[in-house]
Scaffold this motif. Structure first.
Motif, PDB file in Angstrom:
ATOM      1  N   ALA A 157       0.828  -1.210   0.000  1.00 57.61           N
ATOM      2  CA  ALA A 157       0.000   0.000   0.000  1.00 57.61           C
ATOM      3  C   ALA A 157       0.861   1.257   0.000  1.00 57.61           C
ATOM      4  O   ALA A 157       0.470   2.292  -0.550  1.00 57.61           O
ATOM      5  CB  ALA A 157      -0.925  -0.007   1.214  1.00 57.61           C
ATOM      6  N   THR A 158       2.048   1.178   0.592  1.00 60.98           N
ATOM      7  CA  THR A 158       2.936   2.338   0.674  1.00 60.98           C
ATOM      8  C   THR A 158       3.769   2.514  -0.586  1.00 60.98           C
ATOM      9  O   THR A 158       3.939   3.634  -1.079  1.00 60.98           O
ATOM     10  CB  THR A 158       3.870   2.194   1.887  1.00 60.98           C
ATOM     11  N   TYR A 159       4.291   1.420  -1.134  1.00 56.43           N
ATOM     12  CA  TYR A 159       5.266   1.516  -2.225  1.00 56.43           C
ATOM     13  C   TYR A 159       4.795   0.882  -3.537  1.00 56.43           C
ATOM     14  O   TYR A 159       5.502   0.966  -4.542  1.00 56.43           O
ATOM     15  CB  TYR A 159       6.583   0.843  -1.810  1.00 56.43           C
ATOM     16  N   GLY A 160       3.628   0.269  -3.541  1.00 57.41           N
ATOM     17  CA  GLY A 160       3.208  -0.510  -4.692  1.00 57.41           C
ATOM     18  C   GLY A 160       2.877   0.314  -5.919  1.00 57.41           C
ATOM     19  O   GLY A 160       2.263   1.383  -5.822  1.00 57.41           O
ATOM     20  N   LEU A 179       6.915  -2.665  -7.040  1.00 57.24           N
ATOM     21  CA  LEU A 179       6.981  -1.584  -6.064  1.00 57.24           C
ATOM     22  C   LEU A 179       8.128  -0.653  -6.424  1.00 57.24           C
ATOM     23  O   LEU A 179       9.051  -1.016  -7.160  1.00 57.24           O
ATOM     24  CB  LEU A 179       7.171  -2.140  -4.649  1.00 57.24           C
ATOM     25  N   ARG A 180       8.074   0.565  -5.881  1.00 57.60           N
ATOM     26  CA  ARG A 180       9.117   1.556  -6.174  1.00 57.60           C
ATOM     27  C   ARG A 180       9.561   2.221  -4.890  1.00 57.60           C
ATOM     28  O   ARG A 180       8.744   2.583  -4.046  1.00 57.60           O
ATOM     29  CB  ARG A 180       8.607   2.599  -7.163  1.00 57.60           C
ATOM     30  N   SER A 181      10.870   2.394  -4.746  1.00 61.58           N
ATOM     31  CA  SER A 181      11.402   3.067  -3.564  1.00 61.58           C
ATOM     32  C   SER A 181      11.194   4.571  -3.677  1.00 61.58           C
ATOM     33  O   SER A 181      11.034   5.107  -4.783  1.00 61.58           O
ATOM     34  CB  SER A 181      12.890   2.759  -3.418  1.00 61.58           C
ATOM     35  N   PRO A 182      11.166   5.285  -2.555  1.00 60.04           N
ATOM     36  CA  PRO A 182      10.924   6.739  -2.596  1.00 60.04           C
ATOM     37  C   PRO A 182      12.058   7.466  -3.330  1.00 60.04           C
ATOM     38  O   PRO A 182      13.195   7.026  -3.337  1.00 60.04           O
ATOM     39  CB  PRO A 182      10.901   7.125  -1.110  1.00 60.04           C
ATOM     40  N   GLY A 183      11.713   8.606  -3.912  1.00 62.42           N
ATOM     41  CA  GLY A 183      12.700   9.462  -4.542  1.00 62.42           C
ATOM     42  C   GLY A 183      12.635   9.422  -6.049  1.00 62.42           C
ATOM     43  O   GLY A 183      12.066   8.485  -6.640  1.00 62.42           O
ATOM     44  N   PRO A 184      13.226  10.427  -6.717  1.00 61.24           N
ATOM     45  CA  PRO A 184      13.217  10.478  -8.187  1.00 61.24           C
ATOM     46  C   PRO A 184      14.210   9.491  -8.766  1.00 61.24           C
ATOM     47  O   PRO A 184      15.293   9.264  -8.212  1.00 61.24           O
ATOM     48  CB  PRO A 184      13.640  11.922  -8.498  1.00 61.24           C
ATOM     49  N   TYR A 185      13.829   8.890  -9.880  1.00 63.16           N
ATOM     50  CA  TYR A 185      14.676   7.906 -10.537  1.00 63.16           C
ATOM     51  C   TYR A 185      15.596   8.611 -11.514  1.00 63.16           C
ATOM     52  O   TYR A 185      15.151   9.335 -12.395  1.00 63.16           O
ATOM     53  CB  TYR A 185      13.809   6.881 -11.268  1.00 63.16           C
ATOM     54  N   ALA A 186      16.889   8.378 -11.369  1.00 58.68           N
ATOM     55  CA  ALA A 186      17.867   9.053 -12.236  1.00 58.68           C
ATOM     56  C   ALA A 186      17.888   8.438 -13.617  1.00 58.68           C
ATOM     57  O   ALA A 186      17.663   7.252 -13.788  1.00 58.68           O
ATOM     58  CB  ALA A 186      19.243   8.939 -11.600  1.00 58.68           C
TER      59      ALA A 186
END
Length: 248
Positions: free
Chosen positions: A220-223, A241-248
């Motif tokens: 629910a947080t990262y999905g 899922l994706r970790s927080p922050g912008p993807y370089a």
């Protein structure tokens, strides 16, 4: 723990060569043998099917136009590893973690992995993911082993076989090892909560449900989404899922 670079086979044949022996011949038998011997760590009776493999490698097939670093945890006999080796490009890095020594030996001898592009770096660690130097040192270019952070993590660990505290530890570690905006895939089999209660009793059923609730909160947080794969034994659901922050 042992970590080694797996070098491409300098005399390898083209990947579509029919002269190479099939890498799949003994996979199912080996997997079944290890599942019966150590089901707690194996978590299934057969390797993942092609549809589930495709769902798990989505972040690698839809990727930025630059070299990426991939971590695969719980590779088993290598069905996902071989798919990754085929789709990775020159300059990419693949770090494979497999705690079962028999599975690790299978990966070392795999002809598809040996026939990968020579500029795709492949490293094998025969240990649990929480035993990696990066797990204690923290990710970064100066951490032991030089792994840095990963753009993609593909996890084949059977989370619902573990205690909730260990699952929480591993998920937190994945977030630490992922680069900002990096993506994680893992899967779970359908209908396991009821089956676990019927087969193992109420205590293990309660532990199983606690892990499922923990995973649901994480999702629910990262999905980003999920895909149900019916053509698998047993049917499974893959999560992205994706970790927080912008993807370089």
């Amino acid at each position: 723990m042992t970590t080694e670079q797996l070098r491409p086979d300098s005399g390898s044949l083209p990947r579509n060569s029919s002269s190479r022996p099939s890498p799949y011949g003994g996979d199912r038998l080996l997997f079944l043998t290890e599942a019966l011997r150590t089901f707690h760590d194996t978590g299934a009776l057969a390797p993942s099917g092609p549809d589930l493999v495709n769902a798990l490698v989505v972040p690698v097939t839809s990727r930025p136009n630059r070299p990426i670093s991939v971590l695969e945890v719980g590779a088993g006999t290598g069905v996902v590893t071989r798919r990754l080796a085929r789709v990775l490009r020159p300059g990419d890095r693949l770090h494979v973690v497999e705690a079962n020594p028999r599975f690790a030996d299978r990966l070392r001898d795999d002809p598809v992995l040996a026939a990968r592009h020579p500029e795709v770096e492949l490293r094998l660690s025969a240990c649990r993911v929480e035993e990696l130097p990066e797990a204690t040192d923290g990710p970064g270019p100066d951490s032991q082993g030089g792994a840095g952070r990963y753009d993609v993590i593909v996890s084949g660990l059977p989370f619902t076989n573990f205690e909730p505290a260990l699952v929480r530890q591993v998920l937190a570690l994945y977030l630490r090892l992922l680069a900002p905006g990096g993506e994680l895939t893992y899967f779970g089999y359908l209908g396991t909560s009821t089956a676990r209660t019927l087969v193992s009793g109420p205590r293990r059923g309660a532990r199983h449900r606690a892990v499922v609730r923990l995973l649901h909160r994480f999702e629910a947080t990262y999905g980003l989404g999920e895909r149900t794969v019916w053509r698998n034994l047993p049917p499974a659901r893959a999560h992205l899922l994706r970790s927080p922050g912008p993807y370089a």
